[in-house]
Design a protein around this motif. Structure first.
Motif, PDB file in Angstrom:
ATOM      1  N   THR A 162      16.901  -5.356  -4.393  1.00 31.51           N
ATOM      2  CA  THR A 162      15.760  -4.455  -4.542  1.00 31.51           C
ATOM      3  C   THR A 162      14.962  -4.280  -3.250  1.00 31.51           C
ATOM      4  O   THR A 162      13.937  -3.600  -3.245  1.00 31.51           O
ATOM      5  CB  THR A 162      14.818  -4.944  -5.650  1.00 31.51           C
ATOM      6  N   PHE A 163      15.475  -4.887  -2.189  1.00 35.98           N
ATOM      7  CA  PHE A 163      14.780  -4.749  -0.905  1.00 35.98           C
ATOM      8  C   PHE A 163      14.782  -3.287  -0.480  1.00 35.98           C
ATOM      9  O   PHE A 163      15.762  -2.587  -0.611  1.00 35.98           O
ATOM     10  CB  PHE A 163      15.486  -5.602   0.145  1.00 35.98           C
ATOM     11  N   ASN A 164      13.666  -2.846   0.034  1.00 43.47           N
ATOM     12  CA  ASN A 164      13.527  -1.485   0.568  1.00 43.47           C
ATOM     13  C   ASN A 164      13.610  -0.380  -0.483  1.00 43.47           C
ATOM     14  O   ASN A 164      13.971   0.762  -0.153  1.00 43.47           O
ATOM     15  CB  ASN A 164      14.547  -1.212   1.674  1.00 43.47           C
ATOM     16  N   ILE A 165      13.283  -0.698  -1.736  1.00 44.90           N
ATOM     17  CA  ILE A 165      13.134   0.390  -2.705  1.00 44.90           C
ATOM     18  C   ILE A 165      11.851   1.129  -2.377  1.00 44.90           C
ATOM     19  O   ILE A 165      10.786   0.530  -2.294  1.00 44.90           O
ATOM     20  CB  ILE A 165      13.119  -0.124  -4.148  1.00 44.90           C
TER      21      ILE A 165
ATOM     22  N   SER B 188       6.103   3.070  -3.318  1.00 49.05           N
ATOM     23  CA  SER B 188       5.786   1.645  -3.281  1.00 49.05           C
ATOM     24  C   SER B 188       4.303   1.414  -3.003  1.00 49.05           C
ATOM     25  O   SER B 188       3.746   0.385  -3.384  1.00 49.05           O
ATOM     26  CB  SER B 188       6.635   0.942  -2.224  1.00 49.05           C
ATOM     27  N   GLY B 189       3.660   2.393  -2.393  1.00 45.14           N
ATOM     28  CA  GLY B 189       2.230   2.292  -2.110  1.00 45.14           C
ATOM     29  C   GLY B 189       1.346   2.807  -3.227  1.00 45.14           C
ATOM     30  O   GLY B 189       0.118   2.723  -3.126  1.00 45.14           O
ATOM     31  N   GLY B 190       1.970   3.365  -4.270  1.00 41.75           N
ATOM     32  CA  GLY B 190       1.198   3.825  -5.420  1.00 41.75           C
ATOM     33  C   GLY B 190       0.921   5.310  -5.476  1.00 41.75           C
ATOM     34  O   GLY B 190       0.286   5.786  -6.425  1.00 41.75           O
ATOM     35  N   SER B 191       1.388   6.061  -4.509  1.00 44.40           N
ATOM     36  CA  SER B 191       1.210   7.513  -4.565  1.00 44.40           C
ATOM     37  C   SER B 191       2.099   8.086  -5.668  1.00 44.40           C
ATOM     38  O   SER B 191       3.254   7.688  -5.803  1.00 44.40           O
ATOM     39  CB  SER B 191       1.571   8.152  -3.231  1.00 44.40           C
ATOM     40  N   THR B 192       1.546   9.033  -6.409  1.00 42.47           N
ATOM     41  CA  THR B 192       2.270   9.580  -7.551  1.00 42.47           C
ATOM     42  C   THR B 192       2.458  11.087  -7.427  1.00 42.47           C
ATOM     43  O   THR B 192       1.692  11.781  -6.755  1.00 42.47           O
ATOM     44  CB  THR B 192       1.524   9.290  -8.866  1.00 42.47           C
ATOM     45  N   HIS B 193       3.483  11.561  -8.105  1.00 35.74           N
ATOM     46  CA  HIS B 193       3.746  13.002  -8.189  1.00 35.74           C
ATOM     47  C   HIS B 193       4.289  13.271  -9.577  1.00 35.74           C
ATOM     48  O   HIS B 193       5.194  12.569 -10.040  1.00 35.74           O
ATOM     49  CB  HIS B 193       4.743  13.438  -7.123  1.00 35.74           C
TER      50      HIS B 193
END
Length: 119
Positions: free
Chosen positions: A28-31, A53-58
């Motif tokens: 799962t590294f770098n997902i 991964s930072g929580g930004s959504t679309h």
């Protein structure tokens, strides 16, 4: 390799709610982004929502008022809270994980979970 296992689908009446979960395991590294897509019978697979991964959504424009995507990076798990469900939300929902590679990106897909909304 990354394995994605979805859960939480089922049969619900119109107006009801469901929460889908998708757990990633393996390498799962770098997902980077994780997300949900859906495919209704006779239709193409379409985006529901993605989250970085930072929580930004679309979100798909038509779903942003009823669906909420979230993510627990520590558990490598993405969730989809679906409220005020409609019969037209009936579809197989697929989890997606996009992994960064040295040469680009690679998409992994779950096996899909059926969501059926009765009228």
């Amino acid at each position: 390799q990354v394995q994605l296992v979805e859960s939480g689908g089922g049969l619900v009446q119109a107006g009801g709610s469901l929460r889908l979960s998708c757990a990633a395991s393996g390498n799962t590294f770098n997902i980077n982004t994780m997300g949900w897509y859906r495919q209704a019978p006779g239709k193409q697979r379409e985006l529901v929502a993605v989250i970085s991964s930072g929580g930004s959504t679309h979100y798909a424009d038509s779903l942003k008022d009823r669906f909420t995507i979230s993510r627990d990076n520590a558990k490598n798990t993405v969730y989809l809270q679906m409220n005020s469900l409609k019969p037209e939300d009936t579809a197989v929902y697929y989890c997606n994980a996009n992994q960064l590679r040295a040469w680009g990106t690679f998409d992994y897909w779950g096996q899909g979970t059926q969501v059926t909304v009765s009228s």
